[in-house]
Design an enzyme around this catalytic site. Structure first.
Site, PDB file in Angstrom:
ATOM      1  N   PHE A 236       3.955  64.445  42.883  1.00  0.00           N
ATOM      2  CA  PHE A 236       4.164  63.085  42.391  1.00  0.00           C
ATOM      3  C   PHE A 236       5.209  62.308  43.184  1.00  0.00           C
ATOM      4  O   PHE A 236       5.551  61.179  42.834  1.00  0.00           O
ATOM      5  CB  PHE A 236       4.541  63.105  40.902  1.00  0.00           C
ATOM      6  CG  PHE A 236       5.790  63.896  40.571  1.00  0.00           C
ATOM      7  CD1 PHE A 236       7.053  63.310  40.658  1.00  0.00           C
ATOM      8  CD2 PHE A 236       5.700  65.218  40.162  1.00  0.00           C
ATOM      9  CE1 PHE A 236       8.196  64.025  40.359  1.00  0.00           C
ATOM     10  CE2 PHE A 236       6.853  65.950  39.850  1.00  0.00           C
ATOM     11  CZ  PHE A 236       8.106  65.337  39.954  1.00  0.00           C
TER      12      PHE A 236
ATOM     13  N   TYR B   5      15.620  60.438  45.270  1.00  0.00           N
ATOM     14  CA  TYR B   5      14.793  61.495  44.660  1.00  0.00           C
ATOM     15  C   TYR B   5      14.528  62.640  45.633  1.00  0.00           C
ATOM     16  O   TYR B   5      13.493  63.312  45.521  1.00  0.00           O
ATOM     17  CB  TYR B   5      13.480  60.904  44.167  1.00  0.00           C
ATOM     18  CG  TYR B   5      13.562  60.221  42.809  1.00  0.00           C
ATOM     19  CD1 TYR B   5      13.875  60.951  41.655  1.00  0.00           C
ATOM     20  CD2 TYR B   5      13.329  58.857  42.665  1.00  0.00           C
ATOM     21  CE1 TYR B   5      13.944  60.346  40.412  1.00  0.00           C
ATOM     22  CE2 TYR B   5      13.393  58.242  41.419  1.00  0.00           C
ATOM     23  CZ  TYR B   5      13.702  58.993  40.295  1.00  0.00           C
ATOM     24  OH  TYR B   5      13.758  58.385  39.058  1.00  0.00           O
TER      25      TYR B   5
ATOM     26  N   ARG C  67      20.484  62.008  28.066  1.00  0.00           N
ATOM     27  CA  ARG C  67      19.170  62.664  28.124  1.00  0.00           C
ATOM     28  C   ARG C  67      18.531  62.675  26.727  1.00  0.00           C
ATOM     29  O   ARG C  67      17.331  62.458  26.588  1.00  0.00           O
ATOM     30  CB  ARG C  67      19.296  64.108  28.638  1.00  0.00           C
ATOM     31  CG  ARG C  67      19.812  64.286  30.056  1.00  0.00           C
ATOM     32  CD  ARG C  67      18.826  64.086  31.145  1.00  0.00           C
ATOM     33  NE  ARG C  67      17.588  64.811  31.051  1.00  0.00           N
ATOM     34  CZ  ARG C  67      16.644  64.771  32.012  1.00  0.00           C
ATOM     35  NH1 ARG C  67      16.847  64.074  33.129  1.00  0.00           N
ATOM     36  NH2 ARG C  67      15.522  65.421  31.878  1.00  0.00           N
TER      37      ARG C  67
ATOM     38  N   ASN D 209       8.263  55.701  32.882  1.00  0.00           N
ATOM     39  CA  ASN D 209       8.885  56.158  31.636  1.00  0.00           C
ATOM     40  C   ASN D 209      10.223  55.477  31.348  1.00  0.00           C
ATOM     41  O   ASN D 209      11.075  56.035  30.654  1.00  0.00           O
ATOM     42  CB  ASN D 209       9.009  57.689  31.642  1.00  0.00           C
ATOM     43  CG  ASN D 209       9.789  58.198  32.829  1.00  0.00           C
ATOM     44  OD1 ASN D 209      10.296  57.413  33.633  1.00  0.00           O
ATOM     45  ND2 ASN D 209       9.914  59.502  32.950  1.00  0.00           N
TER      46      ASN D 209
ATOM     47  N   ARG E  25      12.317  56.503  25.824  1.00  0.00           N
ATOM     48  CA  ARG E  25      11.047  56.695  26.530  1.00  0.00           C
ATOM     49  C   ARG E  25       9.864  56.566  25.572  1.00  0.00           C
ATOM     50  O   ARG E  25       8.815  56.055  25.946  1.00  0.00           O
ATOM     51  CB  ARG E  25      11.060  58.038  27.260  1.00  0.00           C
ATOM     52  CG  ARG E  25      11.894  57.957  28.550  1.00  0.00           C
ATOM     53  CD  ARG E  25      12.174  59.300  29.144  1.00  0.00           C
ATOM     54  NE  ARG E  25      12.544  59.209  30.559  1.00  0.00           N
ATOM     55  CZ  ARG E  25      12.934  60.258  31.280  1.00  0.00           C
ATOM     56  NH1 ARG E  25      13.018  61.457  30.733  1.00  0.00           N
ATOM     57  NH2 ARG E  25      13.247  60.100  32.552  1.00  0.00           N
TER      58      ARG E  25
ATOM     59  N   HIS F 295      15.922  56.590  33.667  1.00  0.00           N
ATOM     60  CA  HIS F 295      16.324  57.803  34.389  1.00  0.00           C
ATOM     61  C   HIS F 295      17.677  58.258  33.875  1.00  0.00           C
ATOM     62  O   HIS F 295      18.530  57.428  33.530  1.00  0.00           O
ATOM     63  CB  HIS F 295      16.445  57.540  35.902  1.00  0.00           C
ATOM     64  CG  HIS F 295      17.164  58.645  36.619  1.00  0.00           C
ATOM     65  ND1 HIS F 295      16.518  59.771  37.075  1.00  0.00           N
ATOM     66  CD2 HIS F 295      18.486  58.828  36.898  1.00  0.00           C
ATOM     67  CE1 HIS F 295      17.411  60.589  37.617  1.00  0.00           C
ATOM     68  NE2 HIS F 295      18.612  60.040  37.532  1.00  0.00           N
TER      69      HIS F 295
ATOM     70  N   GLU G  39      24.354  61.302  42.219  1.00  0.00           N
ATOM     71  CA  GLU G  39      23.638  60.059  41.906  1.00  0.00           C
ATOM     72  C   GLU G  39      24.601  58.876  41.751  1.00  0.00           C
ATOM     73  O   GLU G  39      24.306  57.774  42.212  1.00  0.00           O
ATOM     74  CB  GLU G  39      22.789  60.262  40.653  1.00  0.00           C
ATOM     75  CG  GLU G  39      21.630  61.218  40.913  1.00  0.00           C
ATOM     76  CD  GLU G  39      20.818  61.587  39.684  1.00  0.00           C
ATOM     77  OE1 GLU G  39      19.849  62.345  39.845  1.00  0.00           O
ATOM     78  OE2 GLU G  39      21.140  61.128  38.572  1.00  0.00           O
TER      79      GLU G  39
ATOM     80  N   LYS H 116      14.388  51.551  34.682  1.00  0.00           N
ATOM     81  CA  LYS H 116      13.421  51.592  35.777  1.00  0.00           C
ATOM     82  C   LYS H 116      12.621  50.286  35.870  1.00  0.00           C
ATOM     83  O   LYS H 116      12.603  49.481  34.935  1.00  0.00           O
ATOM     84  CB  LYS H 116      12.487  52.789  35.578  1.00  0.00           C
ATOM     85  CG  LYS H 116      13.179  54.158  35.770  1.00  0.00           C
ATOM     86  CD  LYS H 116      12.149  55.281  35.666  1.00  0.00           C
ATOM     87  CE  LYS H 116      12.789  56.645  35.952  1.00  0.00           C
ATOM     88  NZ  LYS H 116      11.770  57.734  35.926  1.00  0.00           N
TER      89      LYS H 116
ATOM     90  N   THR I 113      10.475  63.583  29.344  1.00  0.00           N
ATOM     91  CA  THR I 113       9.980  62.881  30.539  1.00  0.00           C
ATOM     92  C   THR I 113       8.687  62.124  30.247  1.00  0.00           C
ATOM     93  O   THR I 113       8.529  60.971  30.655  1.00  0.00           O
ATOM     94  CB  THR I 113       9.743  63.901  31.673  1.00  0.00           C
ATOM     95  OG1 THR I 113      10.950  64.626  31.895  1.00  0.00           O
ATOM     96  CG2 THR I 113       9.314  63.207  32.952  1.00  0.00           C
TER      97      THR I 113
HETATM   98  P1  IDP Z   1      13.290  63.436  34.333  1.00  0.00           P
HETATM   99  O1  IDP Z   1      13.278  61.996  34.790  1.00  0.00           O
HETATM  100  O2  IDP Z   1      13.014  63.559  32.864  1.00  0.00           O
HETATM  101  O3  IDP Z   1      14.514  64.173  34.772  1.00  0.00           O
HETATM  102  P2  IDP Z   1      11.877  64.835  36.474  1.00  0.00           P
HETATM  103  O4  IDP Z   1      11.046  66.067  36.296  1.00  0.00           O
HETATM  104  O5  IDP Z   1      13.211  64.973  37.130  1.00  0.00           O
HETATM  105  O6  IDP Z   1      12.029  64.145  35.037  1.00  0.00           O
HETATM  106  O7  IDP Z   1      10.992  63.793  37.282  1.00  0.00           O
HETATM  107  C1  IDP Z   1      11.577  62.632  37.819  1.00  0.00           C
HETATM  108  C2  IDP Z   1      10.660  61.462  37.568  1.00  0.00           C
HETATM  109  O8  IDP Z   1       9.452  61.657  38.278  1.00  0.00           O
HETATM  110  C3  IDP Z   1      10.213  61.290  36.102  1.00  0.00           C
HETATM  111  O9  IDP Z   1      11.138  60.578  35.309  1.00  0.00           O
HETATM  112  C4  IDP Z   1       8.923  60.515  36.276  1.00  0.00           C
HETATM  113  O10 IDP Z   1       9.185  59.119  36.480  1.00  0.00           O
HETATM  114  C5  IDP Z   1       8.373  61.095  37.550  1.00  0.00           C
HETATM  115  N1  IDP Z   1       7.398  62.169  37.301  1.00  0.00           N
HETATM  116  C6  IDP Z   1       7.663  63.429  36.873  1.00  0.00           C
HETATM  117  N2  IDP Z   1       6.536  64.147  36.735  1.00  0.00           N
HETATM  118  C7  IDP Z   1       5.515  63.315  37.089  1.00  0.00           C
HETATM  119  C8  IDP Z   1       4.089  63.465  37.163  1.00  0.00           C
HETATM  120  O11 IDP Z   1       3.537  64.522  36.873  1.00  0.00           O
HETATM  121  N3  IDP Z   1       3.398  62.355  37.570  1.00  0.00           N
HETATM  122  C9  IDP Z   1       3.996  61.176  37.912  1.00  0.00           C
HETATM  123  N4  IDP Z   1       5.328  61.005  37.853  1.00  0.00           N
HETATM  124  C10 IDP Z   1       6.079  62.055  37.450  1.00  0.00           C
HETATM  125 MG    MG Z   2      15.200  64.648  36.647  1.00  0.00          MG
END
Ligand code: IDP
Ligand code: MG
Length: 137
Positions: A57, A49, A85, A112, A102, A115, A126, A9, A91
């Site tokens: 968010f 997304y 993963r 983080n 991460r 992805h 994707e 990212k 996350t």
């Molecule tokens: P993942 O990347 O671990 O699959 P997801 O729940 O799919 O997590 O969320 C996608 C991305 O959205 C996360 O990697 C993160 O960058 C962002 N994200 C998720 N939750 C939050 C939040 O509460 N605040 C800000 N960004 C968030």
């Molecule tokens: Mg995800």
């Protein structure tokens, strides 16, 4: 062998951590089947997304993902979706286990570092969103 879609990212790319993350990817036994640098537009990030459209968010996430260059990749390994993963970690970097990407390179739940696809159907969407068949030969 199973393919997954991964991103280094904009936070990790800007911090100069792409090389170290790629070394780790190879050390863990992934094959890199596709790799390119992109600077996503806001609309491109929103399309990628779309599953998160409507979440609180979503705007912050798509602003961040269009804030600078990133590296998009197709990685391949046995059980590659789960393997990637697991290597990324939770996350929220604060919850991610020691030794995960991460934990090491992320700075907040939004920024983080990486992805990864979460299921075969999302990996297929994707990968095809970013790569043509010719780019994956
Ligand atoms: P993942 O990347 O671990 O699959 P997801 O729940 O799919 O997590 O969320 C996608 C991305 O959205 C996360 O990697 C993160 O960058 C962002 N994200 C998720 N939750 C939050 C939040 O509460 N605040 C800000 N960004 C968030
Ligand atoms: Mg995800």
């Amino acid at each position: 062998m199973e393919q997954t879609f991964a991103i280094i990212k904009p936070d990790a790319f800007a911090a100069g951590n792409s090389g170290k993350i790629l070394v780790r990817i190879y050390e863990e036994g992934f094959k890199v089947r596709g790799l390119k640098k992109l600077f996503l537009s806001k609309a491109e990030a929103e399309g990628f997304y779309q599953v998160h459209h409507g979440k609180p968010f979503f705007d912050e996430l798509t602003d961040f993902m269009s804030s600078g260059p990133c590296l998009v990749m197709v990685l391949e390994a046995a059980a590659g979706i789960k393997k990637w993963r697991d290597l990324m970690g939770a996350t929220n970097p604060a919850d991610a286990a020691d030794g995960t990407l991460r934990r090491q390179y992320g700075s907040s739940v939004g920024e983080n570092a990486t992805h990864g696809s979460d299921a075969p159907e999302t990996a297929e969407f994707e990968i095809s969103y970013f790569f043509s068949g010719l780019e994956l030969l």
